[in-house]
Design a protein around this motif. Structure first.
Motif, PDB file in Angstrom:
ATOM      1  N   PHE A   9       0.856  -1.184   0.000  1.00 49.40           N
ATOM      2  CA  PHE A   9       0.000   0.000   0.000  1.00 49.40           C
ATOM      3  C   PHE A   9       0.890   1.231   0.000  1.00 49.40           C
ATOM      4  CE2 PHE A   9      -2.715  -3.291   1.707  1.00 49.40           C
ATOM      5  CZ  PHE A   9      -3.924  -3.041   1.090  1.00 49.40           C
ATOM      6  N   ARG A  10       0.601   2.165  -0.881  1.00 51.47           N
ATOM      7  CA  ARG A  10       1.413   3.382  -0.994  1.00 51.47           C
ATOM      8  C   ARG A  10       0.933   4.477  -0.053  1.00 51.47           C
ATOM      9  NH1 ARG A  10       2.189   5.070  -6.884  1.00 51.47           N
ATOM     10  NH2 ARG A  10       4.027   6.066  -5.971  1.00 51.47           N
ATOM     11  N   HIS A  11      -0.256   4.304   0.515  1.00 47.16           N
ATOM     12  CA  HIS A  11      -0.853   5.298   1.407  1.00 47.16           C
ATOM     13  C   HIS A  11      -1.425   4.589   2.632  1.00 47.16           C
ATOM     14  CE1 HIS A  11      -1.189   6.735  -2.768  1.00 47.16           C
ATOM     15  NE2 HIS A  11      -0.826   7.884  -2.249  1.00 47.16           N
ATOM     16  N   PRO A  12      -1.585   5.321   3.749  1.00 45.57           N
ATOM     17  CA  PRO A  12      -2.290   4.712   4.893  1.00 45.57           C
ATOM     18  C   PRO A  12      -3.666   4.228   4.417  1.00 45.57           C
ATOM     19  CG  PRO A  12      -1.286   6.783   5.533  1.00 45.57           C
ATOM     20  CD  PRO A  12      -1.152   6.680   4.031  1.00 45.57           C
ATOM     21  N   PHE A  13      -4.160   3.135   5.010  1.00 48.49           N
ATOM     22  CA  PHE A  13      -5.376   2.523   4.490  1.00 48.49           C
ATOM     23  C   PHE A  13      -6.198   1.888   5.597  1.00 48.49           C
ATOM     24  CE2 PHE A  13      -2.250  -0.760   4.778  1.00 48.49           C
ATOM     25  CZ  PHE A  13      -2.927  -1.938   5.014  1.00 48.49           C
ATOM     26  N   ARG A  14      -7.437   1.579   5.238  1.00 46.71           N
ATOM     27  CA  ARG A  14      -8.351   0.859   6.128  1.00 46.71           C
ATOM     28  C   ARG A  14      -8.861  -0.375   5.400  1.00 46.71           C
ATOM     29  NH1 ARG A  14      -9.780   3.587  10.617  1.00 46.71           N
ATOM     30  NH2 ARG A  14      -9.451   5.830  10.615  1.00 46.71           N
ATOM     31  N   ILE A  15      -9.103  -1.418   6.171  1.00 42.89           N
ATOM     32  CA  ILE A  15      -9.769  -2.613   5.668  1.00 42.89           C
ATOM     33  C   ILE A  15     -10.951  -2.870   6.581  1.00 42.89           C
ATOM     34  CG2 ILE A  15      -9.605  -5.114   5.350  1.00 42.89           C
ATOM     35  CD1 ILE A  15      -6.719  -4.810   4.605  1.00 42.89           C
ATOM     36  N   HIS A  16     -12.105  -3.097   5.974  1.00 45.44           N
ATOM     37  CA  HIS A  16     -13.310  -3.399   6.745  1.00 45.44           C
ATOM     38  C   HIS A  16     -13.002  -4.548   7.717  1.00 45.44           C
ATOM     39  CE1 HIS A  16     -17.557  -3.672   7.602  1.00 45.44           C
ATOM     40  NE2 HIS A  16     -17.449  -4.982   7.508  1.00 45.44           N
ATOM     41  N   GLY A  17     -13.388  -4.360   8.963  1.00 43.52           N
ATOM     42  CA  GLY A  17     -13.153  -5.388   9.971  1.00 43.52           C
ATOM     43  C   GLY A  17     -11.947  -5.109  10.856  1.00 43.52           C
ATOM     44  N   ILE A  18     -11.095  -4.160  10.431  1.00 43.05           N
ATOM     45  CA  ILE A  18      -9.954  -3.728  11.249  1.00 43.05           C
ATOM     46  C   ILE A  18     -10.256  -2.299  11.660  1.00 43.05           C
ATOM     47  CG2 ILE A  18      -7.472  -3.301  11.343  1.00 43.05           C
ATOM     48  CD1 ILE A  18      -7.113  -5.481   9.226  1.00 43.05           C
TER      49      ILE A  18
END
Length: 88
Positions: A12-21
């Protein structure tokens, strides 16, 4: 029934979110493990994904990681979101 695990690295090149985390994850390379089981019939054999996990840093504990179960479509959405930010 046979089960196998495949490991790949997703970046991932940018901060990110994943559903469930429930937290923002920093940009970087993340190991992803896909567990698959065989589907066998008289005419073919195939693999079906039965689980997906991602290894992420433990929040507030430098150098520690944890493996979290996620859904493959949620990972695909996070990858697509990261790619679209790169194109903005």
């Amino acid at each position: 029934m046979t089960i196998r695990s495949r490991r790949e690295t997703v970046t991932f090149r940018h901060p990110f979110r994943i559903h469930g985390i429930d937290r923002l994850l920093p940009a970087g390379a993340y190991p992803v493990i896909a567990d698959e089981e065989t589907i066998e019939s008289e005419t073919f054999s195939a693999w079906r994904r039965v689980g997906t996990s991602i290894i992420v840093p433990v929040e507030g504990v430098l150098g520690s990681v944890e493996m979290l179960s996620i859904r493959a479509p949620d990972l695909a959405d996070a990858i697509a979101s990261d790619a679209s930010v790169a194109n903005d």
